[in-house]
Design an enzyme around this catalytic site. Structure first.
Site, PDB file in Angstrom:
ATOM      1  N   HIS A  87       0.749  -1.175   0.014  1.00 57.89           N
ATOM      2  CA  HIS A  87       0.028  -0.037   0.023  1.00 57.89           C
ATOM      3  C   HIS A  87       0.815   1.300  -0.059  1.00 57.89           C
ATOM      4  O   HIS A  87       1.995   1.265   0.415  1.00 57.89           O
ATOM      5  CB  HIS A  87      -0.947  -0.070   1.429  1.00 57.89           C
ATOM      6  CG  HIS A  87      -0.303   0.421   2.422  1.00 57.89           C
ATOM      7  ND1 HIS A  87      -0.189   1.768   3.010  1.00 57.89           N
ATOM      8  CD2 HIS A  87       0.273  -0.273   3.398  1.00 57.89           C
ATOM      9  CE1 HIS A  87       0.404   1.590   4.236  1.00 57.89           C
ATOM     10  NE2 HIS A  87       0.524   0.467   4.535  1.00 57.89           N
ATOM     11  N   CYS A  88       0.295   2.443  -0.531  1.00 58.53           N
ATOM     12  CA  CYS A  88       0.988   3.403  -0.392  1.00 58.53           C
ATOM     13  C   CYS A  88       0.161   4.489   0.363  1.00 58.53           C
ATOM     14  O   CYS A  88      -0.315   4.184   1.381  1.00 58.53           O
ATOM     15  CB  CYS A  88       1.256   4.385  -1.874  1.00 58.53           C
ATOM     16  SG  CYS A  88      -0.438   4.460  -2.739  1.00 58.53           S
ATOM     17  N   ALA A  89       0.108   5.760   0.053  1.00 59.17           N
ATOM     18  CA  ALA A  89      -0.299   6.897   1.005  1.00 59.17           C
ATOM     19  C   ALA A  89      -1.907   6.728   0.948  1.00 59.17           C
ATOM     20  O   ALA A  89      -2.913   6.842   2.013  1.00 59.17           O
ATOM     21  CB  ALA A  89       0.015   8.285   0.644  1.00 59.17           C
TER      22      ALA A  89
END
Length: 645
Positions: A26-28
């Site tokens: 996952h990212c932001a």
């Protein structure tokens, strides 16, 4: 149980289960899946999850937008799935299994320039601000520039060049560092290599054209001479040199014993690369870059400049989908290095604005859709500030017709500013702020281009919606405009037909004497003032819910539309007395099915309204609806339709 455990379990099921997940990170804001078989992902059901704001596929990754709480969601997903997350970089590596050779090349270029984007944006802002300070004469200053009348701003302007020069003139240092980082080789060697391309010892690249060949300094080896030319702001020479250094280091790591590798691997790698960069790669890269700049500038200056602007302005947005826009950034930077300006970046800025304006039209058309607004409103702001991916992947490609409206508006704006010879001195800031990057003399024409990019996409989106044009994602047409990578954005749009539930007067839902219905708090729809007691199903589907008071029935169509059939106003108080139902939960119904009988006389005697209201309660699945018919109708008559995602 975690906060999102239930939805995480549902998402796991909808992406095809644990066995279909090759990697997840996952990212932001997003969950990033690498799926073994993306066709197993049930996008329609994923879209229904409350936590999901949208989804798209990019660079081989199936990305699900969650929002700011993605880290918590990811932890709950890992718990229920038993699938451990990997780093974002590892996820990208795994995603290569889903990419073609061309897509891999584009992905590599994207990964090289992505870490440089923040610096390029800062540089663009600084050069744009310096544009205003030193390049624009103001009437209230008697036709002088700000730096000519203010020592403070002159000093500020000179100081800011320190940062601007570091970013753009010394760009090769950033490129060679980023390549070393991307390839997993020694980053400091990449930095050193970049410095050898822009060292103060070398003749500045901007001075080469004005220097006689005999005056160019050389390294004299007796048997050969090598010109001491710098490659300030040159992109392609830096890319070629950076990859040579990385591959040489990887090669020498394999053949040199580990005991002495720390000494000889960097030594041989760097020495050979620096020699090759100044003898072979630099001149070749300079020639290629100059040729590209010449071709682009010639096309823009030719009699067919309008066509070049129209084509580039129209098709820049699809380039973003493929990632090829990073390649175009290379050309922009190369043109600035060679010519001192670029004619492409102004069209990029207008494309940003155009896609944002198309989303703005969707916000207007779908006002009240709170879930979609969580994506559409931030996406519009983002696009107007120069970042269009959220707008395109989250909204415009989902409905398709706003995407095309944005492309057309961008193409017309691009055509205009190209004919008007608009040029930018810097890149990095797009959208509305992009105007400060334009060369003095281009501001007025670019401002008109901005107006075109705002108005035309907005109006065309409304027109396409009303005329039912481009509202379905035809696979053949989409493949022509949007490359294969964007196919994950397609949703099979179906058409749902709605029927009159009774004989009587068909009225708009806004005319119903109940605020919940008239203000569409539950969704859009229509109503009939019945003349007979018989009530039919307004759609084909199956009965999902029957209220205990029998005054309301829930029906779900095969396309997934959830319809509430509400008989009378405030009739919940009558405890089912005026109603007789002929259906049961789970039963299949069509417009021919007589679902109920309502005693109109008894309802009127109780002082209640007899309106039979049909409400679509999941409007997030309905990009377009046509329920404008009014007047006398008979039961089972077609009264409208809707597109369903």
């Amino acid at each position: 149980m975690g906060k999102y455990s239930k939805e995480a379990e549902q998402l796991l099921n909808y992406v095809g289960g644990s066995e279909n997940i090759a990697a997840v990170s996952h990212c932001a804001t997003r969950m990033r899946f690498v799926l073994n078989d993306e066709s197993l992902a049930n996008k329609e059901e994923i879209e229904k999850l409350d936590s999901v704001k949208g989804m798209f596929t990019n660079a081989g990754q199936f990305q699900v937008i969650i929002g700011n709480d993605v880290a918590t969601f990811f932890n709950d997903f890992s718990t229920v799935s038993g699938v451990s997350g990997v780093s974002k970089e590892a996820g990208k590596k795994a995603a290569k299994q889903n990419l073609s050779v061309i897509q891999r090349i584009v992905t590599v270029l994207a990964e090289i320039f992505a870490p440089l984007i923040p610096a390029i944006i800062v540089g663009g802002l600084i050069l744009g601000f310096r544009n205003v300070l030193e390049g624009v004469p103001f009437g209230f200053l008697d036709g002088k520039t700000i730096v000519e009348v203010s020592q403070f701003w002159k000093g500020t302007n000179d100081f800011l060049w320190l940062i601007g020069e570091a970013i753009f003139h010394f760009l090769p240092v950033g490129i060679t560092w980023s390549i070393a980082k991307r390839m997993g080789t020694t980053q400091i060697l990449g930095i050193v290599l970049g410095i050898t391309l822009v060292s103060p010892q070398l003749l500045n690249a901007y001075s080469v054209a004005g220097t006689a060949a005999t005056d160019i300094p050389v390294w004299d080896f007796g048997f050969a001479q090598v010109q001491m030319i710098g490659y300030q702001a040159q992109v392609i020479p830096a890319i070629l040199a950076g990859f040579l250094l990385a591959y040489l280091e990887l090669f020498f790591r394999k053949i040199i014993p580990q005991a002495v590798s720390m000494i000889f691997v960097p030594f041989f790698s760097l020495i050979i690369t620096v020699i090759a960069a100044h003898v072979i790669l630099g001149p070749i890269g300079w020639t290629i870059g100059s040729a590209i700049s010449h071709v682009v500038s010639t096309a823009i200056e030719s009699n067919f400049a309008w066509l070049a602007g129209l084509v580039y302005g129209t098709f820049y947005a699809p380039l973003v989908i493929t990632g090829l826009h990073h390649l175009m950034l290379t050309i922009d930077l190369q043109m600035i290095g060679d010519l001192g300006y670029t004619t492409l970046w102004p069209m990029v800025a207008l494309s940003n604005i155009a896609q944002g304006s198309a989303v703005l039209a969707i916000i207007y058309l779908h006002k009240g859709n709170k879930k979609e607004e969580q994506v559409s409103i931030p996406s519009t702001i983002s696009a107007y500030l120069g970042v269009t991916e959220p707008a395109m992947f989250g909204i415009n490609l989902k409905y398709f017709y706003p995407f095309v409206a944005g492309m057309i508006g961008s193409g017309i704006a691009g055509c205009f500013i190209t004919v008007m010879k608009v040029k930018a001195k810097a890149v990095g800031i797009g959208g509305l702020p992009g105007i400060i990057s334009m060369k003095p003399g281009s501001y007025g024409s670019f401002a008109i281009g901005m107006v075109i990019a705002i108005v035309i996409p907005f109006v065309l989106t409304l027109v396409f919606r009303k005329s039912k044009k481009l509202n379905k994602l035809d696979s053949v047409e989409l493949e022509k405009i949007v490359p294969k990578q964007a196919n994950a954005e397609r949703s099979a749009i179906q058409t749902e037909t709605f029927y009159a539930p009774a004989d009587g007067e068909l009225i708009p839902i806004s005319k119903v004497n109940d605020q919940v219905f008239s203000e569409k708090m539950m969704g859009d729809g229509y109503a009939v003032l019945p003349e007979k007691n018989d009530i039919h199903s307004p759609v084909a589907g199956h009965v999902t819910n029957i209220f205990p008071t029998q005054h309301a029935i829930g029906i779900t169509t095969d396309s997934g539309i959830e319809v509430l059939l509400h008989m009378g106003l405030d009739t919940v108080d009558l405890n089912g007395e005026p109603f007789k139902l002929f259906i049961e939960e789970g039963q299949k119904v069509t417009q021919e099915t007589r679902v109920a009988e309502m005693d109109l006389k008894a309802i009127k005697e109780k002082g209640k309204g007899i309106d039979v209201v049909v409400v679509l309660t999941n409007m997030d699945k309905v990009p377009k609806i046509d329920l404008t018919k009014t007047g006398k109708v008979t039961a089972e008559a077609v009264i409208g339709s809707a597109d369903v995602l």
